[in-house]
Design a protein around this motif. Structure first.
Motif, mmCIF file in Angstrom:
data_model
loop_
_atom_site.group_PDB
_atom_site.id
_atom_site.type_symbol
_atom_site.label_atom_id
_atom_site.label_comp_id
_atom_site.label_asym_id
_atom_site.label_seq_id
_atom_site.Cartn_x
_atom_site.Cartn_y
_atom_site.Cartn_z
ATOM 1 N N ARG A 1 -2.338 9.662 1.524
ATOM 2 C CA ARG A 1 -2.552 8.797 0.358
ATOM 3 C C ARG A 1 -3.164 9.595 -0.792
ATOM 4 O O ARG A 1 -2.754 9.456 -1.958
ATOM 5 N N ALA B 1 -0.826 3.819 3.323
ATOM 6 C CA ALA B 1 -0.385 2.720 2.447
ATOM 7 C C ALA B 1 1.044 2.907 1.952
ATOM 8 O O ALA B 1 1.360 2.588 0.810
ATOM 9 N N LYS C 1 5.102 -2.194 -1.036
ATOM 10 C CA LYS C 1 5.120 -1.969 -2.489
ATOM 11 C C LYS C 1 5.313 -0.495 -2.813
ATOM 12 O O LYS C 1 6.175 -0.129 -3.635
ATOM 13 N N HIS C 2 4.514 0.362 -2.182
ATOM 14 C CA HIS C 2 4.616 1.789 -2.484
ATOM 15 C C HIS C 2 5.951 2.367 -2.021
ATOM 16 O O HIS C 2 6.559 3.199 -2.720
ATOM 17 N N LEU D 1 0.331 -8.410 -8.431
ATOM 18 C CA LEU D 1 -0.090 -7.024 -8.246
ATOM 19 C C LEU D 1 1.012 -5.988 -8.472
ATOM 20 O O LEU D 1 0.705 -4.831 -8.759
ATOM 21 N N ALA D 2 2.262 -6.383 -8.323
ATOM 22 C CA ALA D 2 3.354 -5.401 -8.426
ATOM 23 C C ALA D 2 4.625 -6.066 -8.929
ATOM 24 O O ALA D 2 5.640 -6.110 -8.225
ATOM 25 N N THR E 1 -1.808 -9.631 4.900
ATOM 26 C CA THR E 1 -0.854 -10.152 3.924
ATOM 27 C C THR E 1 0.387 -10.754 4.580
ATOM 28 O O THR E 1 1.249 -11.298 3.886
ATOM 29 N N PHE F 1 1.631 -5.661 2.549
ATOM 30 C CA PHE F 1 2.222 -5.692 1.206
ATOM 31 C C PHE F 1 2.122 -4.355 0.488
ATOM 32 O O PHE F 1 3.080 -3.887 -0.138
ATOM 33 N N HIS F 2 0.958 -3.711 0.557
ATOM 34 C CA HIS F 2 0.764 -2.491 -0.231
ATOM 35 C C HIS F 2 1.644 -1.342 0.270
ATOM 36 O O HIS F 2 2.150 -0.549 -0.531
ATOM 37 N N HIS G 1 -0.675 -7.146 9.386
ATOM 38 C CA HIS G 1 -1.577 -7.013 8.241
ATOM 39 C C HIS G 1 -1.950 -8.402 7.714
ATOM 40 O O HIS G 1 -1.149 -9.353 7.810
#
Length: 268
Positions: A143, A171, A42-43, A69-70, A99, A38-39, A97
């Motif tokens: 990162r 990430a 998201k990024h 979270l986002a 998630t 997910f992260h 992952h």
């Protein structure tokens, strides 16, 4: 940059057809960047990545995570997200992952990244990893560089900075900065500050915005070619009898030193 695409839907772009989603994935995977988790997704969405497909085994859980979270990327994610059976997802992404979501993104063009790295004047340094060997360390540095607003991260040597393990360690923040592999002779313009135990204490120096900050490999330090290219050798403060810092720690300390002299809110 934030992206909003459509609104939340009960099915992704492949509709309710998991077979179509799997076919689309297989057709793209060899030429795409894997975003695992997910992260990372998201990024990538936040920083304008082109993401043609996102797969999950639990659509509701992923959207709930986005809501928590986002929320800024929830609509974009909902428009892209397709649910397929867990066993089929794990066949496509063996190290899935926790998630339970993965995506494929289009890698930025090398020409665009090189243009960003070579553009002058620069408002933030370029980080150079000289022949790095550890994929996780490289991801952690990317990162960090993205967090500090560095212009980009360049690697020399054989390590691919877009390897899936590096992207996972970063990430998804490869899309927030320019990441490329280059030869030492072709490094971006700017004064080269190379980190070395015998160098001048960094606490007495001001690092300019157009600096090229070079860090040697975890095993052998700076290469002869990079050392010859350096305009300044710089050392980090270290207690006697401590042999070295982790690569990402060294990069973080150096970028913090650069940023400490800038006014708050001036991130690139």
């Amino acid at each position: 940059m934030n992206r909003t695409v459509g609104s939340d839907r009960t099915s992704g772009p492949e509709g309710a057809d998991p077979d179509g989603a799997v076919r689309a994935w297989r057709g793209l995977v060899d030429t795409s960047v894997l975003l695992d988790g997910f992260h990372a997704i998201k990024h990538a969405l936040r920083f304008g990545a082109r993401v043609p497909i996102v797969l999950t085994s639990d659509r509701s859980a992923v959207l709930a995570l986005a809501d928590e979270l986002a929320p800024d990327v929830k609509d974009a994610l909902g428009a892209l997200l397709t649910q397929i059976p867990d066993e089929r997802l794990r066949a496509l992404v063996p190290r899935l992952h926790p998630t339970a979501v993965a995506a494929l993104a289009v890698r930025p063009s090398r020409a665009a990244n090189l243009e960003a790295l070579r553009r002058a004047p620069r408002s933030a340094p370029v980080v150079v990893l000289d022949d790095p060997r550890n994929l996780g360390n490289a991801g952690a540095v990317i990162r960090l560089a993205a967090g500090f607003g560095a212009t980009g991260v360049v690697t020399t040597g054989t390590l691919d900075p877009w390897h899936p393990t590096v992207v996972r360690g970063g990430a998804g923040l490869h899309f927030a900065t320019a990441v490329e592999r280059m030869d030492v002779a072709d490094l971006p313009p700017g004064p080269v500050f190379a980190l070395d135990a015998e160098g001048e204490d960094i606490r007495g120096l001001k690092l300019p915005d157009d600096a090229v900050l070079a860090f040697g490999s975890e095993r052998s330090g700076l290469s002869a070619a990079l050392r010859d290219r350096a305009d300044h050798l710089v050392s980090l403060p270290m207690r006697p009898q401590v042999s070295s810092y982790n690569l990402a720690t060294s990069v973080g300390m150096t970028l913090f030193h650069w940023s400490a002299g800038r006014p708050p809110g001036s991130e690139a």
